[in-house]
Design an enzyme around this catalytic site. Structure first.
Site, PDB file in Angstrom:
ATOM      1  N   ARG A   4       0.926  -1.203   0.046  1.00 27.23           N
ATOM      2  CA  ARG A   4       0.173  -0.032  -0.091  1.00 27.23           C
ATOM      3  C   ARG A   4       0.795   1.124   0.125  1.00 27.23           C
ATOM      4  O   ARG A   4       0.488   2.379   0.481  1.00 27.23           O
ATOM      5  CB  ARG A   4      -0.978   0.132   1.202  1.00 27.23           C
ATOM      6  CG  ARG A   4      -2.202  -0.979   1.000  1.00 27.23           C
ATOM      7  CD  ARG A   4      -3.109  -0.472  -0.063  1.00 27.23           C
ATOM      8  NE  ARG A   4      -4.151  -1.518  -0.234  1.00 27.23           N
ATOM      9  CZ  ARG A   4      -5.441  -1.702   0.240  1.00 27.23           C
ATOM     10  NH1 ARG A   4      -5.873  -0.598   0.806  1.00 27.23           N
ATOM     11  NH2 ARG A   4      -6.004  -2.449  -0.112  1.00 27.23           N
ATOM     12  N   ARG A  56      -3.009   5.958   0.554  1.00 27.46           N
ATOM     13  CA  ARG A  56      -3.252   7.316   1.006  1.00 27.46           C
ATOM     14  C   ARG A  56      -2.390   8.031   2.214  1.00 27.46           C
ATOM     15  O   ARG A  56      -2.619   9.235   2.672  1.00 27.46           O
ATOM     16  CB  ARG A  56      -4.725   7.053   1.691  1.00 27.46           C
ATOM     17  CG  ARG A  56      -5.864   7.041   0.688  1.00 27.46           C
ATOM     18  CD  ARG A  56      -7.070   6.530   1.154  1.00 27.46           C
ATOM     19  NE  ARG A  56      -6.969   5.235   1.921  1.00 27.46           N
ATOM     20  CZ  ARG A  56      -8.001   4.284   2.366  1.00 27.46           C
ATOM     21  NH1 ARG A  56      -9.103   4.888   2.359  1.00 27.46           N
ATOM     22  NH2 ARG A  56      -7.470   3.283   2.897  1.00 27.46           N
ATOM     23  N   ARG A  84      -5.476  11.608  -6.848  1.00 21.93           N
ATOM     24  CA  ARG A  84      -7.003  10.896  -6.509  1.00 21.93           C
ATOM     25  C   ARG A  84      -8.054  11.897  -6.952  1.00 21.93           C
ATOM     26  O   ARG A  84      -8.751  11.425  -7.491  1.00 21.93           O
ATOM     27  CB  ARG A  84      -6.864  10.063  -5.357  1.00 21.93           C
ATOM     28  CG  ARG A  84      -8.079   9.239  -5.224  1.00 21.93           C
ATOM     29  CD  ARG A  84      -8.560   8.903  -3.848  1.00 21.93           C
ATOM     30  NE  ARG A  84      -9.236   7.983  -3.453  1.00 21.93           N
ATOM     31  CZ  ARG A  84     -10.766   7.880  -3.819  1.00 21.93           C
ATOM     32  NH1 ARG A  84     -11.190   8.730  -4.291  1.00 21.93           N
ATOM     33  NH2 ARG A  84     -11.481   6.914  -3.525  1.00 21.93           N
ATOM     34  N   ASP A 144      -6.418  -2.395  -8.418  1.00 20.96           N
ATOM     35  CA  ASP A 144      -6.947  -3.205  -7.109  1.00 20.96           C
ATOM     36  C   ASP A 144      -7.354  -4.486  -7.385  1.00 20.96           C
ATOM     37  O   ASP A 144      -7.296  -4.997  -8.552  1.00 20.96           O
ATOM     38  CB  ASP A 144      -8.098  -2.467  -6.797  1.00 20.96           C
ATOM     39  CG  ASP A 144      -8.582  -2.643  -5.337  1.00 20.96           C
ATOM     40  OD1 ASP A 144      -7.981  -2.063  -4.387  1.00 20.96           O
ATOM     41  OD2 ASP A 144      -9.180  -3.813  -4.823  1.00 20.96           O
ATOM     42  N   TYR A 202     -14.748 -12.191  -1.808  1.00 25.69           N
ATOM     43  CA  TYR A 202     -15.656 -10.935  -2.131  1.00 25.69           C
ATOM     44  C   TYR A 202     -16.826 -11.157  -3.212  1.00 25.69           C
ATOM     45  O   TYR A 202     -17.836 -10.455  -3.018  1.00 25.69           O
ATOM     46  CB  TYR A 202     -14.633  -9.719  -2.799  1.00 25.69           C
ATOM     47  CG  TYR A 202     -14.029  -9.124  -1.545  1.00 25.69           C
ATOM     48  CD1 TYR A 202     -14.579  -8.032  -0.811  1.00 25.69           C
ATOM     49  CD2 TYR A 202     -12.432  -9.429  -1.620  1.00 25.69           C
ATOM     50  CE1 TYR A 202     -13.388  -7.559  -0.052  1.00 25.69           C
ATOM     51  CE2 TYR A 202     -11.568  -8.805  -0.645  1.00 25.69           C
ATOM     52  CZ  TYR A 202     -12.269  -7.833   0.149  1.00 25.69           C
ATOM     53  OH  TYR A 202     -11.355  -7.100   0.999  1.00 25.69           O
TER      54      TYR A 202
HETATM   55  O1  CP3 Z   1       0.337   0.316  -3.043  1.00 29.20           O
HETATM   56  C1  CP3 Z   1      -0.162  -0.536  -3.491  1.00 29.20           C
HETATM   57  O2  CP3 Z   1      -0.039  -1.688  -2.687  1.00 29.20           O
HETATM   58  C2  CP3 Z   1      -0.657  -0.961  -4.715  1.00 29.20           C
HETATM   59  C3  CP3 Z   1      -2.217  -0.721  -4.824  1.00 29.20           C
HETATM   60  C4  CP3 Z   1      -3.148  -1.534  -4.282  1.00 29.20           C
HETATM   61  C5  CP3 Z   1      -4.413  -1.059  -3.984  1.00 29.20           C
HETATM   62  N1  CP3 Z   1      -5.172  -2.206  -3.350  1.00 29.20           N
HETATM   63  C6  CP3 Z   1      -5.084   0.283  -4.099  1.00 29.20           C
HETATM   64  C7  CP3 Z   1      -6.028   0.573  -3.152  1.00 29.20           C
HETATM   65  C8  CP3 Z   1      -3.266  -2.937  -3.765  1.00 29.20           C
HETATM   66  C9  CP3 Z   1      -1.963  -4.077  -4.047  1.00 29.20           C
HETATM   67  C10 CP3 Z   1      -4.421  -3.509  -3.411  1.00 29.20           C
HETATM   68  C11 CP3 Z   1      -4.725  -4.560  -2.952  1.00 29.20           C
HETATM   69  C12 CP3 Z   1      -5.890  -4.956  -2.271  1.00 29.20           C
HETATM   70  N2  CP3 Z   1      -7.159  -4.424  -2.606  1.00 29.20           N
HETATM   71  C13 CP3 Z   1      -6.097  -5.947  -1.360  1.00 29.20           C
HETATM   72  C14 CP3 Z   1      -5.236  -7.093  -0.976  1.00 29.20           C
HETATM   73  C15 CP3 Z   1      -4.007  -6.418  -0.162  1.00 29.20           C
HETATM   74  C16 CP3 Z   1      -4.651  -6.125   1.427  1.00 29.20           C
HETATM   75  O3  CP3 Z   1      -4.612  -4.966   1.868  1.00 29.20           O
HETATM   76  O4  CP3 Z   1      -4.991  -7.148   2.144  1.00 29.20           O
HETATM   77  C17 CP3 Z   1      -7.505  -5.988  -0.894  1.00 29.20           C
HETATM   78  C18 CP3 Z   1      -8.101  -6.935   0.095  1.00 29.20           C
HETATM   79  C19 CP3 Z   1      -7.973  -5.131  -1.844  1.00 29.20           C
HETATM   80  C20 CP3 Z   1      -9.619  -4.668  -1.725  1.00 29.20           C
HETATM   81  C21 CP3 Z   1      -9.778  -3.261  -1.088  1.00 29.20           C
HETATM   82  N3  CP3 Z   1      -9.453  -2.057  -1.994  1.00 29.20           N
HETATM   83  C22 CP3 Z   1     -10.301  -2.653   0.241  1.00 29.20           C
HETATM   84  C23 CP3 Z   1     -10.868  -3.559   1.030  1.00 29.20           C
HETATM   85  C24 CP3 Z   1     -10.316  -1.340   0.050  1.00 29.20           C
HETATM   86  C25 CP3 Z   1     -10.622  -0.461   0.911  1.00 29.20           C
HETATM   87  C26 CP3 Z   1     -10.106  -0.088   2.219  1.00 29.20           C
HETATM   88  C27 CP3 Z   1      -8.896   0.202   2.163  1.00 29.20           C
HETATM   89  O5  CP3 Z   1      -7.907  -0.432   2.601  1.00 29.20           O
HETATM   90  O6  CP3 Z   1      -8.750   1.560   1.800  1.00 29.20           O
HETATM   91  C28 CP3 Z   1      -9.791  -0.810  -1.274  1.00 29.20           C
HETATM   92  C29 CP3 Z   1      -9.512   0.353  -1.523  1.00 29.20           C
HETATM   93  C30 CP3 Z   1      -8.104   0.916  -2.090  1.00 29.20           C
HETATM   94  N4  CP3 Z   1      -7.362  -0.177  -2.968  1.00 29.20           N
HETATM   95  C31 CP3 Z   1      -7.520   2.069  -1.987  1.00 29.20           C
HETATM   96  C32 CP3 Z   1      -5.924   1.809  -2.353  1.00 29.20           C
HETATM   97  C33 CP3 Z   1      -5.063   2.868  -2.377  1.00 29.20           C
HETATM   98  C34 CP3 Z   1      -7.868   3.175  -0.922  1.00 29.20           C
HETATM   99  C35 CP3 Z   1      -9.019   3.705  -1.852  1.00 29.20           C
HETATM  100  C36 CP3 Z   1      -8.866   5.268  -1.743  1.00 29.20           C
HETATM  101  O7  CP3 Z   1      -7.889   5.716  -2.260  1.00 29.20           O
HETATM  102  O8  CP3 Z   1      -9.903   5.880  -1.654  1.00 29.20           O
END
Ligand code: CP3
Length: 340
Positions: free
Chosen positions: A25, A29, A38, A75, A151
């Site tokens: 991540r 954010r 964003r 994602d 999911y």
């Molecule tokens: O920097 C990185 O790691 C690359 C980008 C990345 C994102 N999601 C961007 C994202 C990666 C590798 C993911 C993987 C992801 N997405 C996983 C597996 C990794 C983990 O954290 O266990 C999962 C389960 C998801 C599903 C997901 N996406 C959720 C549950 C959420 C909301 C909660 C949260 O963590 O914010 C997201 C949103 C998301 N994906 C954001 C980002 C940067 C935040 C959203 C935003 O910018 O508002």
């Protein structure tokens, strides 16, 4: 030729002159720069589908945090969408699917996705690869089939994923049918990512920990194994099965190169079970709420325990949005300055 290939060399099991580091991540954010980019998109999904913006935020952590690899901004939920199950990302709540998988007919209606269904990710990768100018490797990724399945059945995040687990217990045959379809889509997707320029792949099994061991082997590991068989001949692959420590030895026997670890296992215990595979992790993300002295002490303790062979430093899960950017930078510096 990559100017900094430390992560790739560590993934391949070579000794590195210093320990490489990147953060799950990191394209997210914690960076005000991420939030600014964003804001240019209408919403999260539009953001993910804009290769120019995705490229911008994938590169930000290289310039700002000094990490040794970029991960493509996307994602894991792009796979359900490409297969025919669209999602929304609800602000401060997370993902939400209007339609979920309930019956065999629902499974039959899903398509097996290929790289063309995810052309925007391919474009983002080739653009990012070009803009990186070989400074560091680019990591591609996908969710592991069980996590994607969870999911698709549940329709949102959950503490227990009890609906998804109910499906495993009551519809095991259909569960395998769906997992197989997700696996084939994921293999097509990852091969496309590699063709577009991804140097290394990470599989995220974020919800491995809700399964009992036998269920994990039957409904998760089996499909992770198929993906490793397809990817490893092309590029190194990392398997991150969160909270499934009991399976490290079994994971180490797959055709994978790196095992990702969460923070609940001691480095020495993981080493004993990992068959010389490269390990990645595993600082508690909450360590980065501590003062700098504590961060340094705990990080160095972790680095000493893992050593500089077969090791990539990272957190044990993704950064939380309210962690200070300065602390994240400090963690990266601690790793880069560490002398074993
Ligand atoms: O920097 C990185 O790691 C690359 C980008 C990345 C994102 N999601 C961007 C994202 C990666 C590798 C993911 C993987 C992801 N997405 C996983 C597996 C990794 C983990 O954290 O266990 C999962 C389960 C998801 C599903 C997901 N996406 C959720 C549950 C959420 C909301 C909660 C949260 O963590 O914010 C997201 C949103 C998301 N994906 C954001 C980002 C940067 C935040 C959203 C935003 O910018 O508002």
């Amino acid at each position: 030729m990559l100017k900094n290939d430390l992560v790739l060399r560590a993934a391949r099991g070579e000794t590195t002159e210093r320990i490489p580091v990147w953060l799950m991540r990191q394209a997210g954010r914690v960076l005000p720069e991420y939030r600014a980019t964003r804001a240019k998109a209408k919403g999260f999904i539009e953001f993910v589908k804009s290769p120019d913006l995705a490229c911008e935020v994938s590169i930000q952590p290289i310039d700002i945090l000094g990490v040794d690899a970029a991960i493509i901004f996307s994602d894991i939920l792009v796979i359900p969408e490409a297969m025919g199950l669209p999602y929304q990302m609800i602000e401060s709540k997370g993902p939400w699917f209007e339609k979920t998988i309930q019956t065999k007919n629902d499974i039959d209606e899903l398509i097996i996705a290929d790289e063309n269904d995810l052309h925007y990710v391919m474009k983002a990768i080739s653009l990012t690869k070009k803009q990186l100018d070989n400074r560091v490797p680019l990591i591609g990724f996908a969710g592991a089939p069980w996590t994607i399945f969870a999911y698709m059945i549940e329709g949102s995040g959950s503490k227990t994923f009890s609906k998804a687990k109910q499906f495993l217990y009551t519809q095991p045959e259909f569960s395998h049918l769906l997992l197989e379809k997700i696996t084939l889509s994921t293999i097509n997707y990852l091969k496309g990512q590699i063709k577009s320029g991804a140097d290394l792949i990470q599989l995220f099994d974020s919800w491995a920990g809700v399964l009992a061991p036998e269920q994990f082997y039957e409904f998760s590991l089996k499909y992770i194994s198929k993906i490793c068989d397809a990817v490893q001949p092309l590029v190194p692959i990392t398997v991150f099965a969160k909270d499934a420590h009991y399976a490290i030895n079994k994971i180490s026997k797959l055709n994978c190169n790196v095992i990702g670890l969460d923070w609940t296992i001691h480095p020495a215990t993981a080493r004993e079970q990992a068959n010389e595979k490269t390990l990645q992790g595993n600082a508690d993300p909450c360590l980065l709420y501590a003062d700098k002295k504590t961060i340094k002490t705990e990080t160095e303790k972790m680095l000493r325990a893992f050593g500089n062979k077969n090791y990539i430093a990272n957190l044990g899960h993704g950064l939380y949005p309210d962690i200070e950017k300065e602390k994240v930078k400090f963690f990266v510096e601690c790793v880069k300055e560490f002398k074993s």
